[in-house]
Design a protein around this motif. Structure first.
Motif, mmCIF file in Angstrom:
data_model
loop_
_atom_site.group_PDB
_atom_site.id
_atom_site.type_symbol
_atom_site.label_atom_id
_atom_site.label_comp_id
_atom_site.label_asym_id
_atom_site.label_seq_id
_atom_site.Cartn_x
_atom_site.Cartn_y
_atom_site.Cartn_z
ATOM 1 N N ARG A 1 -8.436 1.454 -16.672
ATOM 2 C CA ARG A 1 -9.755 2.482 -17.236
ATOM 3 C C ARG A 1 -10.109 3.220 -16.026
ATOM 4 O O ARG A 1 -10.396 4.271 -16.080
ATOM 5 N N ARG A 2 -10.436 2.558 -14.947
ATOM 6 C CA ARG A 2 -11.060 3.086 -13.622
ATOM 7 C C ARG A 2 -10.453 3.721 -12.698
ATOM 8 O O ARG A 2 -10.716 4.896 -12.399
ATOM 9 N N ASP A 3 -9.301 3.087 -12.269
ATOM 10 C CA ASP A 3 -8.349 3.682 -11.362
ATOM 11 C C ASP A 3 -6.868 2.925 -11.595
ATOM 12 O O ASP A 3 -6.794 2.163 -11.206
ATOM 13 N N LYS A 4 -6.184 4.147 -11.685
ATOM 14 C CA LYS A 4 -4.891 3.812 -11.804
ATOM 15 C C LYS A 4 -4.099 3.384 -10.426
ATOM 16 O O LYS A 4 -3.003 2.900 -10.653
ATOM 17 N N TYR A 5 -4.360 4.122 -9.378
ATOM 18 C CA TYR A 5 -3.926 3.485 -8.218
ATOM 19 C C TYR A 5 -4.321 2.129 -7.839
ATOM 20 O O TYR A 5 -3.166 1.436 -7.589
ATOM 21 N N HIS A 6 -5.478 1.793 -7.869
ATOM 22 C CA HIS A 6 -5.811 0.201 -7.801
ATOM 23 C C HIS A 6 -4.994 -0.604 -8.996
ATOM 24 O O HIS A 6 -4.518 -1.899 -8.695
ATOM 25 N N PHE A 7 -4.858 -0.198 -10.035
ATOM 26 C CA PHE A 7 -3.925 -0.912 -11.083
ATOM 27 C C PHE A 7 -2.710 -1.096 -10.601
ATOM 28 O O PHE A 7 -1.964 -2.087 -10.747
ATOM 29 N N VAL A 8 -1.954 -0.028 -10.125
ATOM 30 C CA VAL A 8 -0.501 -0.170 -9.812
ATOM 31 C C VAL A 8 -0.392 -1.110 -8.460
ATOM 32 O O VAL A 8 0.510 -2.124 -8.675
ATOM 33 N N ILE A 9 -1.647 -0.967 -7.566
ATOM 34 C CA ILE A 9 -1.467 -1.794 -6.325
ATOM 35 C C ILE A 9 -1.484 -3.398 -6.687
ATOM 36 O O ILE A 9 -0.920 -4.285 -6.342
ATOM 37 N N TRP A 10 -2.650 -3.592 -7.632
ATOM 38 C CA TRP A 10 -2.603 -4.867 -8.324
ATOM 39 C C TRP A 10 -1.218 -5.476 -9.070
ATOM 40 O O TRP A 10 -0.695 -6.619 -8.578
ATOM 41 N N LEU A 11 -0.481 -4.677 -9.895
ATOM 42 C CA LEU A 11 0.490 -5.082 -10.438
ATOM 43 C C LEU A 11 1.506 -5.350 -9.384
ATOM 44 O O LEU A 11 2.559 -6.462 -9.549
ATOM 45 N N PRO B 1 -7.326 -3.350 0.232
ATOM 46 C CA PRO B 1 -8.260 -3.246 -0.756
ATOM 47 C C PRO B 1 -8.521 -4.422 -1.525
ATOM 48 O O PRO B 1 -7.830 -5.562 -1.423
ATOM 49 N N LYS B 2 -9.569 -4.704 -2.235
ATOM 50 C CA LYS B 2 -10.158 -5.985 -2.906
ATOM 51 C C LYS B 2 -8.885 -5.997 -3.911
ATOM 52 O O LYS B 2 -8.826 -7.174 -4.353
ATOM 53 N N THR B 3 -8.388 -5.281 -4.697
ATOM 54 C CA THR B 3 -7.334 -5.469 -5.685
ATOM 55 C C THR B 3 -6.094 -6.214 -5.035
ATOM 56 O O THR B 3 -5.634 -6.973 -5.783
ATOM 57 N N LEU B 4 -5.803 -5.739 -3.839
ATOM 58 C CA LEU B 4 -4.656 -6.607 -3.276
ATOM 59 C C LEU B 4 -5.056 -7.832 -3.045
ATOM 60 O O LEU B 4 -4.285 -8.930 -3.037
ATOM 61 N N ILE B 5 -6.330 -8.229 -2.620
ATOM 62 C CA ILE B 5 -6.543 -9.718 -2.248
ATOM 63 C C ILE B 5 -6.698 -10.494 -3.558
ATOM 64 O O ILE B 5 -6.248 -11.416 -3.717
ATOM 65 N N ASP B 6 -7.305 -9.733 -4.635
ATOM 66 C CA ASP B 6 -7.242 -10.687 -6.051
ATOM 67 C C ASP B 6 -5.962 -10.854 -6.215
ATOM 68 O O ASP B 6 -5.739 -11.869 -7.019
ATOM 69 N N ALA B 7 -5.032 -9.861 -6.280
ATOM 70 C CA ALA B 7 -3.679 -9.912 -6.855
ATOM 71 C C ALA B 7 -2.990 -11.098 -6.106
ATOM 72 O O ALA B 7 -2.218 -11.980 -6.650
ATOM 73 N N TYR B 8 -3.259 -11.013 -4.694
ATOM 74 C CA TYR B 8 -2.462 -12.153 -3.837
ATOM 75 C C TYR B 8 -2.861 -13.559 -4.132
ATOM 76 O O TYR B 8 -2.097 -14.240 -4.210
ATOM 77 N N LEU B 9 -4.174 -13.641 -4.233
ATOM 78 C CA LEU B 9 -4.516 -14.958 -4.617
ATOM 79 C C LEU B 9 -4.297 -15.417 -5.976
ATOM 80 O O LEU B 9 -4.311 -16.662 -5.981
ATOM 81 N N ALA B 10 -4.130 -14.466 -6.930
ATOM 82 C CA ALA B 10 -3.941 -14.953 -8.213
ATOM 83 C C ALA B 10 -2.413 -15.298 -8.214
ATOM 84 O O ALA B 10 -2.107 -16.471 -8.856
#
Length: 816
Positions: free
Chosen positions: A477-487, A221-230
């Motif tokens: 606020r939008r998606d708790k699953y993607h929030f957890v993936i990001w963290l 997912p895009k959230t994993l890409i953003d968190a990995y690059l950060a």
């Protein structure tokens, strides 16, 4: 004009009115629908696979279209080269290429300073040039700048088995160390091992690309890409602290290595070089001011080339004035600047480096793809994941010939190339050519650039990736699953590094995807009055429950992972619980099955014949009530569904669903034909009843119904994508258990693929037939009401329907 305005207003007013329609058709079960409309059976379900006669022979033919498609796929450079807009893009690519090329020169010198390996500058520049041209030909991203990545270089350095070289260089730092034959032997062994690791990394990536294993990125997912690059950006920023503070420390890798490095940098701050810190701050300020300068070319904004101007200016000043800051000249001057000719890597130590090479291959590829996906989404184009594997694999193979490091995406170079207006990979080719020419002719002048100037450029270009921290509250606020993936991704990559953190992030993401796709979500539906629309009772206040009918909508696929929750929810809503059958009940059930088999298949057989399969036990549990349910219902089905039977007017005795005058709903009539198969008809009706303590198997006795207000359960499977073998078996047992206590279970809206799953899983038997399956939810409701509706409740509805006026002109009538 007034007439046209009035006509438009009339048209608008007419379109706002809800359109009503009349439907007149037969109630359709799955079995009846398949028989009437000639369903095609696939080969896996017993149907003959029809192969056209002309396609049975093997035909070999040449197609220019297919050849062109394969060529463009293998060489993506041809796609943008033949469609290149010279007048619009050439100045952009030239601007970006010059900026990237000038940045790559001090970046290559700084890589040698960071790793402390005696790689000649000319080898590093030739390696960067060949890798850039290779990616221009085989790469699919328009903005990727290929080059060495500092974190991967440090990883390779830690793999090398030459600790004496690092200690000697950091302690003495004099030129005479390299004249010692012992040190020269260790240096060549280190470069040989580096080339072997790089070559094996490229071979692994090339093989993964040939086997089309790049599809794994489609599940990222895009959230994993953003968190990995950060997190990767933070690793790069911490690595620049050595240049910012002019402090030499052993850069530690591994779990919590970044915090270890930060702690030791904090302890060494009193020894920091104030001049380096000042130059760093001035450079960052200049780059920050650059964001306020706007340049527009062809109606598109282009960033001012501040990096190019800063490198040129500092190069001139540093060659005239000694700035008292650390530069790469101290290390480069100690390395023998003789060109090492390209050679094949030594693979004698393959078993020792294959694990490290595999980790580097994965990290190098994912880092390149993640950055490429980011800029591809910004500029509205797609990248091919498998082709990217092949491209970066070839880049690493060419890099190994020059005894250089593992190649990946140069994040800072990519950011510079994109923000300075680069549109195609021509910018990368221009940058590589500029870098090689200037480095060979004027490379000695760039050795005097302070390291903190380049560190300022790198740190400033990492800031766009850190801006994704602002999206974290939005994700919550939008998606708790993607929030957890990001963290989890950010924490794993930050604490455990780019390799182990990537593995943890990917594993956790697949776990979340599995949990989310198999999480059972059940909704109880009710009918909107006078309509054939059913909505959730907890969401819509107007929705009403039909007396005697429970409607449950399953919002996920059914598998072994969530079938237990499905059963628990169903029994809880029905105020029941499942109790295992005792031994006597099981024996009675098995004996009943054996008797049925003997009556049906009575024949003599030889002892050598294969034994018959054991009888299939329909269920192993019985249902008992948990507590007494309320006998009164809050609504009446007569107010929701209006009935009328027309045996004289319609020979086929169809359902009539008409529009009501009061509301855009339906008046419904139901009639069913008598079934020819009495066994199936008896199965649809409640069979032998089970009380709270025993099971009755005597089929000749009159079935005793339980005093329960619900006589039918309808399962809406319109959102179910598949049902696996275990799920279908448990679902069949549930249908049998409810049938034996007098409750009929109907299924509605099943997709044809779900029906095929049931057929392959041997779901149907003498009791569970396709007569329980209905095309729509409304058909199932009408069938249930037709079976259990009392005759005196049908008369008022029939009279009401007979007195109904004809439909208006705007109403449409469909005849099945």
């Amino acid at each position: 004009q007034k007439e046209n305005t009035a006509l438009d207003n009339d048209t608008i007013g007419t379109s706002r009115q809800p359109a009503a329609y009349r439907v007149q058709r037969e109630m359709q079960t799955e079995e009846h629908f398949q028989a009437c409309f000639e369903r095609k059976l696939s080969s896996t379900l017993g149907g003959a696979l029809q192969i056209p006669r002309e396609n049975r022979r093997l035909q070999c033919s040449f197609s220019w279209g297919r050849f062109r498609k394969i060529t463009l796929k293998m060489f993506p450079v041809l796609k943008w080269l033949f469609t290149y807009r010279f007048r619009e893009w050439i100045l952009r690519d030239l601007h970006a290429g010059l900026s990237v090329g000038m940045f790559q020169i001090p970046q290559g010198l700084l890589g040698v300073w960071l790793t402390r390996l005696p790689l000649p500058n000319i080898n590093g520049f030739f390696s960067a040039f060949c890798c850039s041209l290779t990616y221009v030909i085989f790469g699919t991203s328009h903005h990727i700048s290929v080059g060495s990545f500092s974190i991967l270089n440090v990883v390779v350095t830690n793999i090398l088995k030459t600790p004496n070289f690092n200690q000697t260089l950091s302690s003495n730092g004099s030129l005479h160390n390299f004249s010692d034959p012992t040190f020269m032997k260790d240096d060549m062994e280190a470069l040989t091992l580096t080339a072997s690791i790089t070559f094996l990394t490229g071979i692994i990536q090339l093989l993964l690309g040939c086997f089309c294993l790049g599809f794994v990125t489609t599940y990222v997912p895009k959230t994993l890409i953003d968190a990995y690059l950060a997190a990767a950006a933070l690793h790069v920023i911490v690595a620049q602290f050595t240049f910012i503070f002019d402090i030499i420390l052993d850069f530690r890798k591994g779990p919590l290595g970044i915090f270890y490095n930060l702690f030791h940098y904090f302890l060494a701050l009193p020894k920091a070089n104030a001049t380096s810190i000042l130059l760093f701050l001035l450079s960052v300020a200049a780059l920050r001011v650059n964001t306020s300068i706007k340049i527009t070319y062809k109606h598109s904004p282009i960033a001012f080339p501040m990096e190019l101007l800063l490198i040129i200016t500092v190069t001139i000043i540093s060659n005239r004035i000694h700035l008292h800051a650390e530069s790469s000249s101290a290390v480069v001057s100690m390395i023998p600047q003789r060109f090492l000719p390209p050679t094949l890597p030594d693979l004698s130590n393959l078993s020792k480096i294959i694990q490290h090479a595999f980790c580097l291959a994965i990290v190098s590829y994912f880092l390149l793809v993640f950055v490429g996906e980011r800029y591809a989404s910004l500029h509205n184009y797609n990248i091919a994941s498998n082709q990217e594997l092949i491209a970066v694999g070839l880049c690493n193979i060419f890099s190994s010939f020059f005894k250089s490091f593992v190649v990946s995406c140069s994040i800072s170079g990519t950011v510079i190339q994109e923000k300075t207006g680069g549109r195609t990979q021509l910018a990368a080719a221009i940058g590589a050519s500029t870098m090689l020419v200037i480095a060979l002719k004027l490379g000695r002048f760039f050795q005097m650039i302070p390291n903190d100037i380049l560190a300022a450029i790198v740190v400033f270009n990492m800031l766009p990736f850190l801006q994704k921290f602002l999206d974290v509250p939005i994700l919550w606020r939008r998606d708790k699953y993607h929030f957890v993936i990001w963290l989890v991704t950010f924490a794993a990559v930050l604490c455990f590094g780019l390799d182990v953190g990537l593995a943890i992030a990917m594993g956790f993401t697949f776990f979340i995807i599995t949990i989310r796709s198999h999480r059972m979500k059940m909704v109880e539906l009710g009918q909107i009055p006078n309509m054939n629309i059913y909505r959730s009772l907890s969401v819509y206040r107007a929705a009403r429950e039909i007396e005697g009918i429970k409607i449950f909508q399953c919002c996920s696929s059914i598998s072994f992972a969530n079938m237990s929750h499905f059963k628990t929810y169903l029994l809880h809503e029905m105020d029941m619980k499942a109790v295992p059958l005792d031994e006597s009940e099981m024996r009675a059930l098995i004996s009943l099955s054996d008797t049925a088999v003997e009556r049906k298949d009575l024949k003599c057989s030889c002892a050598c014949d294969p034994p018959l399969p054991p009888p299939r036990i329909p269920y192993t549990e019985k249902l008992v009530k948990q507590r007494h349910a309320d006998s009164d219902s809050s609504s009446s089905s007569v107010n929701l569904v209006h009935w009328s039977k027309y045996g004289d007017r319609l020979s086929s005795r169809m359902f009539l669903v008409a529009a009501d005058d009061a509301s855009p709903g339906f008046d419904m009539g139901l009639a069913t034909e008598k079934k020819e198969d009495e066994g199936r008809r008896a199965c649809l009706s409640p069979g032998s009843a089970i009380d709270n303590s025993s099971v009755q198997f005597d089929q000749e006795e009159e079935p005793a119904r339980l005093l329960h207000p619900v006589h039918t359960i309808i399962l809406d499977f319109s959102m179910v994508q598949f049902v696996d073998l275990i799920g279908s078996e448990l679902l069949r047992q549930i249908i049998h258990m409810f049938h034996d206590i007098g409750i009929t279970v109907l299924l509605a809206g099943c997709h044809s693929s779900v029906i095929a799953d049931f057929e392959k899983n041997d779901f149907f038997d003498s009791c569970v037939t396709k007569e329980r399956f209905f095309l729509t939810l409304h058909d199932a409701v009408l069938a249930a009401l037709d079976k259990h509706q009392k005759p005196n409740e049908l008369e008022p509805a029939a009279k009401e329907f007979a007195e109904e006026p004809q439909a208006e002109q705007r109403k449409v009538e469909y005849l099945a």
